[in-house]
Motif scaffolding. Sequence first.
Motif, mmCIF file in Angstrom:
data_model
loop_
_atom_site.group_PDB
_atom_site.id
_atom_site.type_symbol
_atom_site.label_atom_id
_atom_site.label_comp_id
_atom_site.label_asym_id
_atom_site.label_seq_id
_atom_site.Cartn_x
_atom_site.Cartn_y
_atom_site.Cartn_z
ATOM 1 N N SER A 56 0.860 -1.180 0.000
ATOM 2 C CA SER A 56 0.000 0.000 0.000
ATOM 3 C C SER A 56 0.896 1.229 0.000
ATOM 4 C CB SER A 56 -0.904 0.014 1.233
ATOM 5 O OG SER A 56 -1.779 -1.071 1.209
ATOM 6 N N ASN A 57 1.027 1.815 -1.138
ATOM 7 C CA ASN A 57 1.819 3.036 -1.265
ATOM 8 C C ASN A 57 0.870 4.229 -1.190
ATOM 9 O OD1 ASN A 57 4.191 1.589 -1.646
ATOM 10 N ND2 ASN A 57 3.774 1.366 -3.824
ATOM 11 N N VAL A 58 0.978 5.000 -0.144
ATOM 12 C CA VAL A 58 0.071 6.116 0.069
ATOM 13 C C VAL A 58 0.842 7.408 -0.118
ATOM 14 C CG1 VAL A 58 -1.454 7.255 1.689
ATOM 15 C CG2 VAL A 58 -1.292 4.771 1.676
ATOM 16 N N VAL A 59 0.420 8.179 -1.096
ATOM 17 C CA VAL A 59 0.973 9.517 -1.309
ATOM 18 C C VAL A 59 -0.188 10.488 -1.156
ATOM 19 C CG1 VAL A 59 2.105 11.077 -2.915
ATOM 20 C CG2 VAL A 59 2.739 8.664 -2.874
ATOM 21 N N ASP A 60 -0.189 11.248 -0.086
ATOM 22 C CA ASP A 60 -1.269 12.176 0.199
ATOM 23 C C ASP A 60 -0.769 13.592 -0.029
ATOM 24 O OD1 ASP A 60 -3.599 13.312 0.986
ATOM 25 O OD2 ASP A 60 -3.349 12.896 3.116
ATOM 26 N N THR A 61 -1.204 14.190 -1.111
ATOM 27 C CA THR A 61 -0.757 15.548 -1.426
ATOM 28 C C THR A 61 -1.641 16.610 -0.782
ATOM 29 O OG1 THR A 61 -2.047 15.528 -3.467
ATOM 30 C CG2 THR A 61 0.240 14.811 -3.614
ATOM 31 N N ASN A 62 -2.798 16.210 -0.263
ATOM 32 C CA ASN A 62 -3.677 17.176 0.397
ATOM 33 C C ASN A 62 -3.223 17.357 1.847
ATOM 34 O OD1 ASN A 62 -5.211 17.161 -1.899
ATOM 35 N ND2 ASN A 62 -6.649 15.654 -1.131
ATOM 36 N N LEU A 63 -3.032 18.578 2.239
ATOM 37 C CA LEU A 63 -2.689 18.823 3.637
ATOM 38 C C LEU A 63 -3.915 18.677 4.530
ATOM 39 C CD1 LEU A 63 -0.294 21.864 3.238
ATOM 40 C CD2 LEU A 63 0.303 19.481 3.629
ATOM 41 N N ILE A 64 -5.067 19.163 4.047
ATOM 42 C CA ILE A 64 -6.332 19.066 4.784
ATOM 43 C C ILE A 64 -7.344 18.447 3.839
ATOM 44 C CG2 ILE A 64 -8.145 20.322 5.955
ATOM 45 C CD1 ILE A 64 -6.098 22.483 6.608
ATOM 46 N N ASP A 65 -7.853 17.262 4.193
ATOM 47 C CA ASP A 65 -8.807 16.595 3.324
ATOM 48 C C ASP A 65 -10.226 17.117 3.512
ATOM 49 O OD1 ASP A 65 -6.930 14.944 2.148
ATOM 50 O OD2 ASP A 65 -7.077 13.469 3.742
#
Length: 72
Positions: A56-65
């Motif tokens: 599971s590669n998680v790349v979260d570019t949102n600082l606040i979802d």
Amino acid sequence: MPALIGPVQIINVGGGVVQFGDTVYIAPKNNTKTNSGQGTLNTGGFIITNNGLNSSNVVDTNLIDQPTIGNN
């Protein structure tokens, strides 16, 4: 109309609302984020999952979802 409340002891509140007295508007807010790999959210009595390589590669570019502060 004011409410008269006697002694109160609250041991645990999990995911609920505790209200004392009069109120106009109650809107509890909650948000969560779940990252899961293949076959992890299966539910049932008898489950067979045959997975090869799992990652599971998680790349979260949102600082606040989804902000809940000030969203009344």
